[in-house]
Design a protein around this motif. Structure first.
Motif, short mmCIF file in Angstrom:
data_model
loop_
_atom_site.label_atom_id
_atom_site.label_comp_id
_atom_site.label_asym_id
_atom_site.label_seq_id
_atom_site.Cartn_x
_atom_site.Cartn_y
_atom_site.Cartn_z
N ASN A 24 1.31 9.41 6.08
CA ASN A 24 0.41 8.45 6.73
C ASN A 24 -1.02 8.61 6.27
O ASN A 24 -1.82 7.67 6.32
CB ASN A 24 0.48 8.59 8.25
CG ASN A 24 1.78 8.08 8.83
OD1 ASN A 24 2.51 7.31 8.19
ND2 ASN A 24 2.12 8.51 10.03
N ALA A 25 -1.35 9.83 5.79
CA ALA A 25 -2.69 10.08 5.26
C ALA A 25 -2.79 9.67 3.79
O ALA A 25 -3.83 9.90 3.16
CB ALA A 25 -3.03 11.56 5.42
N GLY A 26 -1.73 9.09 3.27
CA GLY A 26 -1.76 8.57 1.91
C GLY A 26 -1.31 9.55 0.84
O GLY A 26 -1.50 9.29 -0.35
N ARG A 27 -0.69 10.67 1.24
CA ARG A 27 -0.27 11.67 0.27
C ARG A 27 1.23 11.60 0.02
O ARG A 27 2.02 11.36 0.94
CB ARG A 27 -0.62 13.08 0.76
CG ARG A 27 -2.11 13.30 0.95
CD ARG A 27 -2.90 13.11 -0.35
NE ARG A 27 -2.45 14.01 -1.40
CZ ARG A 27 -2.95 15.23 -1.58
NH1 ARG A 27 -3.92 15.68 -0.78
NH2 ARG A 27 -2.52 15.98 -2.57
N ASP A 28 1.61 11.81 -1.23
CA ASP A 28 3.02 11.95 -1.57
C ASP A 28 3.46 13.38 -1.23
O ASP A 28 2.70 14.33 -1.38
CB ASP A 28 3.25 11.69 -3.05
CG ASP A 28 3.04 10.23 -3.42
OD1 ASP A 28 3.28 9.36 -2.55
OD2 ASP A 28 2.64 9.95 -4.56
N VAL A 29 4.71 13.51 -0.78
CA VAL A 29 5.22 14.81 -0.35
C VAL A 29 6.52 15.12 -1.09
O VAL A 29 7.38 14.26 -1.24
CB VAL A 29 5.47 14.83 1.17
CG1 VAL A 29 6.07 16.16 1.60
CG2 VAL A 29 4.18 14.57 1.93
N ARG A 30 6.63 16.36 -1.52
CA ARG A 30 7.86 16.87 -2.14
C ARG A 30 8.43 17.91 -1.19
O ARG A 30 7.83 18.96 -0.97
CB ARG A 30 7.55 17.48 -3.51
CG ARG A 30 8.78 17.89 -4.31
CD ARG A 30 8.36 18.49 -5.64
NE ARG A 30 7.65 17.52 -6.48
CZ ARG A 30 7.03 17.83 -7.61
NH1 ARG A 30 7.02 19.09 -8.04
NH2 ARG A 30 6.41 16.90 -8.31
N VAL A 31 9.58 17.61 -0.61
CA VAL A 31 10.19 18.49 0.39
C VAL A 31 11.22 19.39 -0.29
O VAL A 31 12.13 18.91 -0.97
CB VAL A 31 10.86 17.67 1.50
CG1 VAL A 31 11.64 18.59 2.45
CG2 VAL A 31 9.82 16.88 2.28
#
Length: 257
Positions: A24-31
């Motif tokens: 939601n803060a505009g960051r891509d995430v790698r889990v």
């Protein structure tokens, strides 16, 4: 192009709340997990194991920020060693670690492993942030439920908790992850310090169960002395969450959980 944030334990109790905040803060995430989930917009799942070290080098490719939430009953120190070595090699610029309040004071194996993980992170050469958290409401609830099935409620003298809402912890972790490395920051805990009996009484009130008579017990040895001294509690600089134990229980009861 902004690099993705790598989150270990991103499908767990805390991670599942932090990941949406980051996206939601505009960051891509790698889990990272041993059993990858399904990719979503802004979220990519990769297979890796922090304890064995399998897949860590590949998962860190192109990553500047790592939020390390994966943990368990054993192996947190080993996982920290593997992850920090891989992060150092990959040139990670910020490593955030979730730990537990009282990590360096409680004579219990789980706490000792957390303290060692903190030491490893702080000395690995990667800029870091460490946040200690009190027990989550979600983790205290099964304890209180289990006690409620006993004919007499054990009442360990001096045993106190300051349970905190997972959303409060997730929001703080998101803030720290999006910020600059800050070293060891103030612990986060719930707004109240309560005995186990007090937590149980609130549970009975909110669930409509009858109150049980209690049986005083004494926790022996070093562990008992540490609990009676409050070594599992945060110090005066703690950041307090806003959600009380009663509010947590009321919210769960209202949705039938």
């Amino acid at each position: 192009m902004t690099s993705p944030i790598l989150v270990t334990g991103g499908t767990g109790t805390i991670g599942s709340r932090v990941v949406p905040l980051l996206t939601n803060a505009g960051r891509d995430v790698r889990v990272v997990s041993r059993h990858p989930g399904t990719d979503e917009p802004g979220v990519v799942h990769v297979e890796a194991d922090t304890v064995s070290g399998q897949g860590l080098t590949e998962s860190l490719a192109g990553v500047d920020v790592v939020l390390h939430l994966a943990g368990g009953a054993k192996g947190d120190d080993v996982a920290a060693k593997n992850l920090t070595a891989a992060a150092h090699t990959a040139g990670v610029k910020h490593l955030i670690l979730i730990s537990v309040t009282g990590a360096d004071a409680m004579p219990i194996g789980y706490f000792r492993a957390k303290a060692e993980a903190e030491r490893i992170v702080a000395t690995c050469g990667v800029p870091f942030t460490i946040l200690r958290s009190a027990q989550l409401h979600d983790f205290v609830l099964p304890i209180v439920r289990g006690m409620g099935r006993l004919p007499l409620l054990p009442r360990p003298g001096g045993l106190r908790f300051e349970p905190v809402a997972v959303d409060d912890v997730a929001a703080r972790l998101c803030e720290l992850t999006l910020g600059a490395p800050a070293g060891r920051v103030a612990d986060i805990a719930g707004p109240e310090v309560s005995t186990l009996r007090e937590l149980a009484d609130v549970y009975y009130d909110e669930t409509g169960r009858s109150h049980r008579p209690s049986l005083p017990v004494r926790i022996p040895g070093k562990v008992g002395r540490a609990y009676r001294a409050g070594d599992n509690l945060a110090d005066d600089g703690v950041q307090r969450g806003s959600t009380t134990w009663r509010e947590f229980l009321a919210a769960r009861h209202s949705v039938g959980r």
